[in-house]
Scaffold this motif. Sequence first.
Motif, PDB file in Angstrom:
ATOM      1  N   ILE A 123     -17.575  18.642 -16.350  1.00 52.54           N
ATOM      2  CA  ILE A 123     -18.434  19.806 -16.120  1.00 52.54           C
ATOM      3  C   ILE A 123     -18.042  20.377 -14.766  1.00 52.54           C
ATOM      4  O   ILE A 123     -18.186  19.714 -13.737  1.00 52.54           O
ATOM      5  CB  ILE A 123     -19.917  19.400 -16.146  1.00 52.54           C
ATOM      6  N   VAL A 124     -17.516  21.597 -14.756  1.00 54.97           N
ATOM      7  CA  VAL A 124     -16.979  22.200 -13.539  1.00 54.97           C
ATOM      8  C   VAL A 124     -18.012  23.149 -12.950  1.00 54.97           C
ATOM      9  O   VAL A 124     -18.524  24.047 -13.641  1.00 54.97           O
ATOM     10  CB  VAL A 124     -15.657  22.944 -13.816  1.00 54.97           C
ATOM     11  N   LEU A 125     -18.312  22.956 -11.667  1.00 54.60           N
ATOM     12  CA  LEU A 125     -19.310  23.753 -10.960  1.00 54.60           C
ATOM     13  C   LEU A 125     -18.728  24.251  -9.647  1.00 54.60           C
ATOM     14  O   LEU A 125     -17.810  23.637  -9.099  1.00 54.60           O
ATOM     15  CB  LEU A 125     -20.561  22.910 -10.681  1.00 54.60           C
ATOM     16  N   THR A 126     -19.242  25.354  -9.158  1.00 59.38           N
ATOM     17  CA  THR A 126     -18.786  25.908  -7.892  1.00 59.38           C
ATOM     18  C   THR A 126     -19.803  25.603  -6.806  1.00 59.38           C
ATOM     19  O   THR A 126     -21.008  25.827  -6.984  1.00 59.38           O
ATOM     20  CB  THR A 126     -18.599  27.433  -8.007  1.00 59.38           C
ATOM     21  N   LEU A 127     -19.310  25.073  -5.695  1.00 60.67           N
ATOM     22  CA  LEU A 127     -20.188  24.739  -4.579  1.00 60.67           C
ATOM     23  C   LEU A 127     -20.731  26.005  -3.928  1.00 60.67           C
ATOM     24  O   LEU A 127     -19.988  26.930  -3.625  1.00 60.67           O
ATOM     25  CB  LEU A 127     -19.441  23.911  -3.533  1.00 60.67           C
ATOM     26  N   GLY A 128     -22.026  26.024  -3.704  1.00 62.68           N
ATOM     27  CA  GLY A 128     -22.638  27.118  -2.965  1.00 62.68           C
ATOM     28  C   GLY A 128     -22.814  26.738  -1.509  1.00 62.68           C
ATOM     29  O   GLY A 128     -22.058  25.936  -0.964  1.00 62.68           O
ATOM     30  N   ARG A 129     -23.850  27.275  -0.886  1.00 65.56           N
ATOM     31  CA  ARG A 129     -24.070  27.030   0.536  1.00 65.56           C
ATOM     32  C   ARG A 129     -25.160  25.980   0.790  1.00 65.56           C
ATOM     33  O   ARG A 129     -25.581  25.783   1.912  1.00 65.56           O
ATOM     34  CB  ARG A 129     -24.459  28.343   1.228  1.00 65.56           C
ATOM     35  N   SER A 130     -25.579  25.299  -0.268  1.00 71.72           N
ATOM     36  CA  SER A 130     -26.674  24.347  -0.112  1.00 71.72           C
ATOM     37  C   SER A 130     -26.200  22.937   0.198  1.00 71.72           C
ATOM     38  O   SER A 130     -27.019  22.028   0.353  1.00 71.72           O
ATOM     39  CB  SER A 130     -27.554  24.337  -1.369  1.00 71.72           C
ATOM     40  N   GLY A 131     -24.895  22.713   0.257  1.00 69.44           N
ATOM     41  CA  GLY A 131     -24.358  21.442   0.694  1.00 69.44           C
ATOM     42  C   GLY A 131     -24.703  20.276  -0.204  1.00 69.44           C
ATOM     43  O   GLY A 131     -24.897  20.428  -1.423  1.00 69.44           O
ATOM     44  N   VAL A 132     -24.814  19.091   0.412  1.00 73.43           N
ATOM     45  CA  VAL A 132     -25.087  17.878  -0.355  1.00 73.43           C
ATOM     46  C   VAL A 132     -26.435  17.981  -1.063  1.00 73.43           C
ATOM     47  O   VAL A 132     -26.589  17.503  -2.187  1.00 73.43           O
ATOM     48  CB  VAL A 132     -25.049  16.642   0.569  1.00 73.43           C
ATOM     49  N   GLU A 133     -27.401  18.611  -0.433  1.00 74.59           N
ATOM     50  CA  GLU A 133     -28.721  18.736  -1.044  1.00 74.59           C
ATOM     51  C   GLU A 133     -28.648  19.526  -2.350  1.00 74.59           C
ATOM     52  O   GLU A 133     -29.376  19.228  -3.306  1.00 74.59           O
ATOM     53  CB  GLU A 133     -29.705  19.391  -0.087  1.00 74.59           C
ATOM     54  N   GLY A 134     -27.769  20.520  -2.413  1.00 76.23           N
ATOM     55  CA  GLY A 134     -27.605  21.271  -3.651  1.00 76.23           C
ATOM     56  C   GLY A 134     -27.069  20.401  -4.777  1.00 76.23           C
ATOM     57  O   GLY A 134     -27.498  20.526  -5.935  1.00 76.23           O
ATOM     58  N   VAL A 135     -26.136  19.521  -4.454  1.00 71.92           N
ATOM     59  CA  VAL A 135     -25.618  18.586  -5.458  1.00 71.92           C
ATOM     60  C   VAL A 135     -26.724  17.633  -5.900  1.00 71.92           C
ATOM     61  O   VAL A 135     -26.905  17.351  -7.093  1.00 71.92           O
ATOM     62  CB  VAL A 135     -24.417  17.800  -4.892  1.00 71.92           C
ATOM     63  N   ALA A 136     -27.486  17.119  -4.929  1.00 67.86           N
ATOM     64  CA  ALA A 136     -28.578  16.201  -5.248  1.00 67.86           C
ATOM     65  C   ALA A 136     -29.625  16.870  -6.133  1.00 67.86           C
ATOM     66  O   ALA A 136     -30.140  16.264  -7.085  1.00 67.86           O
ATOM     67  CB  ALA A 136     -29.220  15.687  -3.960  1.00 67.86           C
ATOM     68  N   GLN A 137     -29.949  18.127  -5.824  1.00 73.74           N
ATOM     69  CA  GLN A 137     -30.937  18.845  -6.627  1.00 73.74           C
ATOM     70  C   GLN A 137     -30.445  19.030  -8.053  1.00 73.74           C
ATOM     71  O   GLN A 137     -31.208  18.898  -9.012  1.00 73.74           O
ATOM     72  CB  GLN A 137     -31.246  20.203  -5.991  1.00 73.74           C
ATOM     73  N   TYR A 138     -29.161  19.314  -8.214  1.00 73.66           N
ATOM     74  CA  TYR A 138     -28.597  19.452  -9.563  1.00 73.66           C
ATOM     75  C   TYR A 138     -28.760  18.141 -10.333  1.00 73.66           C
ATOM     76  O   TYR A 138     -29.132  18.132 -11.504  1.00 73.66           O
ATOM     77  CB  TYR A 138     -27.134  19.846  -9.480  1.00 73.66           C
ATOM     78  N   LEU A 139     -28.471  17.018  -9.672  1.00 69.35           N
ATOM     79  CA  LEU A 139     -28.588  15.723 -10.340  1.00 69.35           C
ATOM     80  C   LEU A 139     -30.036  15.428 -10.723  1.00 69.35           C
ATOM     81  O   LEU A 139     -30.305  14.854 -11.785  1.00 69.35           O
ATOM     82  CB  LEU A 139     -28.056  14.616  -9.432  1.00 69.35           C
ATOM     83  N   ARG A 140     -30.969  15.833  -9.872  1.00 66.19           N
ATOM     84  CA  ARG A 140     -32.385  15.608 -10.192  1.00 66.19           C
ATOM     85  C   ARG A 140     -32.841  16.452 -11.373  1.00 66.19           C
ATOM     86  O   ARG A 140     -33.637  15.994 -12.202  1.00 66.19           O
ATOM     87  CB  ARG A 140     -33.269  15.913  -8.973  1.00 66.19           C
ATOM     88  N   ASP A 141     -32.327  17.682 -11.462  1.00 64.03           N
ATOM     89  CA  ASP A 141     -32.803  18.621 -12.475  1.00 64.03           C
ATOM     90  C   ASP A 141     -32.026  18.571 -13.778  1.00 64.03           C
ATOM     91  O   ASP A 141     -32.520  19.012 -14.822  1.00 64.03           O
ATOM     92  CB  ASP A 141     -32.729  20.054 -11.936  1.00 64.03           C
ATOM     93  N   SER A 142     -30.808  18.053 -13.740  1.00 62.37           N
ATOM     94  CA  SER A 142     -29.914  18.169 -14.878  1.00 62.37           C
ATOM     95  C   SER A 142     -30.170  17.092 -15.927  1.00 62.37           C
ATOM     96  O   SER A 142     -30.570  15.964 -15.608  1.00 62.37           O
ATOM     97  CB  SER A 142     -28.453  18.082 -14.408  1.00 62.37           C
ATOM     98  N   ALA A 143     -29.909  17.453 -17.166  1.00 61.61           N
ATOM     99  CA  ALA A 143     -29.981  16.485 -18.263  1.00 61.61           C
ATOM    100  C   ALA A 143     -28.615  15.883 -18.566  1.00 61.61           C
ATOM    101  O   ALA A 143     -28.465  15.144 -19.535  1.00 61.61           O
ATOM    102  CB  ALA A 143     -30.523  17.176 -19.519  1.00 61.61           C
ATOM    103  N   ASP A 144     -27.626  16.190 -17.737  1.00 58.24           N
ATOM    104  CA  ASP A 144     -26.261  15.738 -18.026  1.00 58.24           C
ATOM    105  C   ASP A 144     -26.069  14.233 -17.847  1.00 58.24           C
ATOM    106  O   ASP A 144     -25.162  13.647 -18.437  1.00 58.24           O
ATOM    107  CB  ASP A 144     -25.263  16.469 -17.102  1.00 58.24           C
TER     108      ASP A 144
END
Length: 275
Positions: A123-144
Amino acid sequence: MSRLIRRVDALADGAPSVDTIVSGFPSLDRMLGGGVRRGDLVVVGGDVGSGKSALLLALALRMSATQTVLLWSGEMTADRVLERALAIEGRVPVAALRSGDLDELQRATVGAAALRLRDRAPIVLTLGRSGVEGVAQYLRDSADRASVVIVDPIAALAHEGRVDDSLMARIVADLKRLALEHEVCVIVSSPLPGLDLRRPDRRPTLDDFGAAGATKDTADIVLALYREGMYDPGLGIEGATELLVRKHRNGATGYVDLYFFEQWMRFEDLLDPDR
């Protein structure tokens, strides 16, 4: 302790490991005791142009055969990443894909590669400006339910302006915390700010990773790419690559031999080449 003993007994009886993830490069997996593990932070470093992004994409493609892999890119769009993936899997130059200048055999191999990737691409995603917290939030919210998170490059996680050693040290610590909290293996590419090409042995060391020493202290596994042909192009060894295991928290260090097909941006295991 009882749970650990039960797991060891199960492994001895032939059960698959619940936390070991094969890299897809057999020589590397043997060096790492079977592969990487959930909770690990793996840092991959190399000189400019050594193939860090190509290696991380290769890992993403190979690990996706058995795992859900998130690949976060700070330098390319998802389309560009998948274009490279097609080049790697189809063994065709990216330039040929861009121009459409493919012969019939290449069109067939690209088509077959596209079918394979449809079923097992990361699953390919583009990094925004939210840094590590943005990745962590994706993991918390995602069903992947990903088990591997790959970030290329680590500097793209910096969103505070100037990138210095203290900031990179914080990012390294945050990535390790992310790996532990979400029980994923985190793999990240890193530059080598301390690399001195004037020294007799140009192979990267742990100190070359900078980040105020955080990489060598915090990472579980540190890998370094070394391609002698980059510096001595007349020797006929342009694709030969040493993948140096500079740190392995739970095992041996050493190196494995890879080969880099630059025209396809494809790494292969020299002792166990792909068929």
